[in-house]
Design a protein around this motif. Sequence first.
Motif, short mmCIF file in Angstrom:
data_model
loop_
_atom_site.label_atom_id
_atom_site.label_comp_id
_atom_site.label_asym_id
_atom_site.label_seq_id
_atom_site.Cartn_x
_atom_site.Cartn_y
_atom_site.Cartn_z
N GLY A 1 0.85 -1.18 0.00
CA GLY A 1 0.00 0.00 0.00
C GLY A 1 0.88 1.23 0.00
N VAL A 2 0.32 2.37 0.35
CA VAL A 2 1.15 3.56 0.46
C VAL A 2 2.15 3.32 1.60
CG1 VAL A 2 -0.48 4.77 1.98
CG2 VAL A 2 1.13 6.08 0.61
N ILE A 3 3.40 3.63 1.38
CA ILE A 3 4.45 3.15 2.29
C ILE A 3 4.33 3.73 3.69
CG2 ILE A 3 6.18 4.87 1.60
CD1 ILE A 3 8.27 2.57 1.86
N ASN A 4 3.87 4.99 3.81
CA ASN A 4 3.76 5.55 5.16
C ASN A 4 2.69 4.84 5.97
OD1 ASN A 4 1.16 7.29 5.08
ND2 ASN A 4 2.29 8.04 3.31
N ARG A 5 1.62 4.37 5.31
CA ARG A 5 0.57 3.64 6.03
C ARG A 5 1.04 2.23 6.39
NH1 ARG A 5 -0.88 8.25 5.94
NH2 ARG A 5 -3.05 8.97 5.92
N LEU A 6 1.86 1.64 5.56
CA LEU A 6 2.43 0.33 5.88
C LEU A 6 3.26 0.44 7.15
CD1 LEU A 6 3.10 -2.62 5.25
CD2 LEU A 6 4.87 -1.81 3.69
N VAL A 7 4.07 1.48 7.25
CA VAL A 7 4.90 1.68 8.44
C VAL A 7 4.02 1.94 9.66
CG1 VAL A 7 6.58 3.24 9.50
CG2 VAL A 7 6.94 2.42 7.17
N LEU A 8 2.97 2.76 9.48
CA LEU A 8 2.07 3.04 10.60
C LEU A 8 1.35 1.79 11.07
CD1 LEU A 8 0.39 6.42 9.52
CD2 LEU A 8 1.97 6.06 11.42
N ALA A 9 0.88 0.97 10.12
CA ALA A 9 0.16 -0.25 10.49
C ALA A 9 1.04 -1.14 11.36
CB ALA A 9 -0.28 -1.01 9.25
N GLN A 10 2.32 -1.23 11.01
CA GLN A 10 3.22 -2.12 11.75
C GLN A 10 3.56 -1.59 13.14
OE1 GLN A 10 2.36 -4.59 9.52
NE2 GLN A 10 4.20 -5.43 10.48
N THR B 1 1.17 -0.62 15.23
CA THR B 1 -0.07 -0.76 16.01
C THR B 1 -0.26 -2.21 16.44
OG1 THR B 1 -1.57 -1.35 14.19
CG2 THR B 1 -1.06 1.00 14.47
N PRO B 2 -1.22 -2.44 17.34
CA PRO B 2 -1.55 -3.83 17.71
C PRO B 2 -2.20 -4.60 16.57
CG PRO B 2 -2.33 -2.28 19.39
CD PRO B 2 -1.92 -1.47 18.20
N PHE B 3 -2.54 -3.90 15.47
CA PHE B 3 -3.19 -4.53 14.33
C PHE B 3 -2.19 -4.90 13.23
CE2 PHE B 3 -6.02 -1.51 16.38
CZ PHE B 3 -7.11 -2.31 16.69
N ALA B 4 -0.91 -4.88 13.57
CA ALA B 4 0.14 -5.12 12.58
C ALA B 4 0.05 -6.51 11.97
CB ALA B 4 1.51 -4.92 13.23
N LEU B 5 0.52 -6.61 10.73
CA LEU B 5 0.66 -7.92 10.11
C LEU B 5 1.80 -8.67 10.80
CD1 LEU B 5 0.41 -6.88 6.37
CD2 LEU B 5 -0.95 -8.71 7.39
#
Length: 340
Positions: A202-211, A213-217
């Motif tokens: 996805g957009v790279i800044n959102r990928l970093v943000l997702a990781q 959080t507790p919802f990370a892949l």
Amino acid sequence: MTRTALPQLLRPRALAPGDLVVVAALSGPLDARYAPDLARAVAEIERMGFRVRLAPLLEAGRHRWWSAARPDEIAEELNGLLRDPEVRAIVAHDGGQTVCGYLDLIDFDAIRADPKPILGYSDISLLHLVLHARTGLVGFHADLATPGLGGHWHRASAARREELGTLYSALLTGTEPLGALPAGPSWECWRAGRAEGPLIGGVINRLVLAQATPFALPLERFDGAVLFWEELGGHASYVWSYLQILRHSGILDRISGMVVGVPEAIDGLDPSDGSPTLAEIVLDVLGDRDIPVLGNVEVGHAGPNLPMPVGVRAALDAGERTLSLLEPAVRPHARTGPVG
């Protein structure tokens, strides 16, 4: 569910002609100036053979700060769409800066019970990543409604628009793999080689943000994956930093290949003043990791998007500049066994 749990791939049911598609404000508001673009997007979806409804929060001029509404209001509307059996797909009207505010309010059980395609990119890519992490849902990283279907598509040639319409329709209704995506003249081989694995990105800044959080892949989700990413705005140094974070997290050691979208409005990518190219930045961070890299692919903010279904296996040949989808993104109507 723990962070290390790996749910099986969850494919939505294939759409049929006449199915209801809802365009919703899942993040940013609708500026009244772009209402004509939204109307054109609705017409494009109808041309694919579907009925279209606008969700109530998608009202021109309505906003709360930078969002279409409060995060809890957006979550309530999204959850209602997920629970409504008549709704067969959801298209995000635009991106924005709101998805991170309601990740903890999403009804994941409703997704598991009745998975549906959710289309969008930018801030919506955060939604795709989190839903895939928690439920295994295939995320439809594809054009948004207002700036994409009603904007970029109508600035493209008639032939390109027809090609995209056919591609999107097949993605949503077909239960056979799409095969090779139509390559564009901008595609570049930044490092030759072949790879095969599930698409994650996805957009790279959102990928970093997702990781973060507790919802990370779980990191295992990146084993053998073909990582795709793009970026809008900011500076080249930010992209370099995001890639370094992916390196530190171990993600770059796990992936089998990389697809990079056309950069959009990123400062600091002008070799004439001694700045690096995006390819140089990518290869600098990858170092001696010998994985294929295909650059300047039409995924993201720069124009009409090729669909990148998150979780679906793809084959990449950077030297030949080809990218193929090896699995369907949706399942047949008849349920003869577990959803997947």
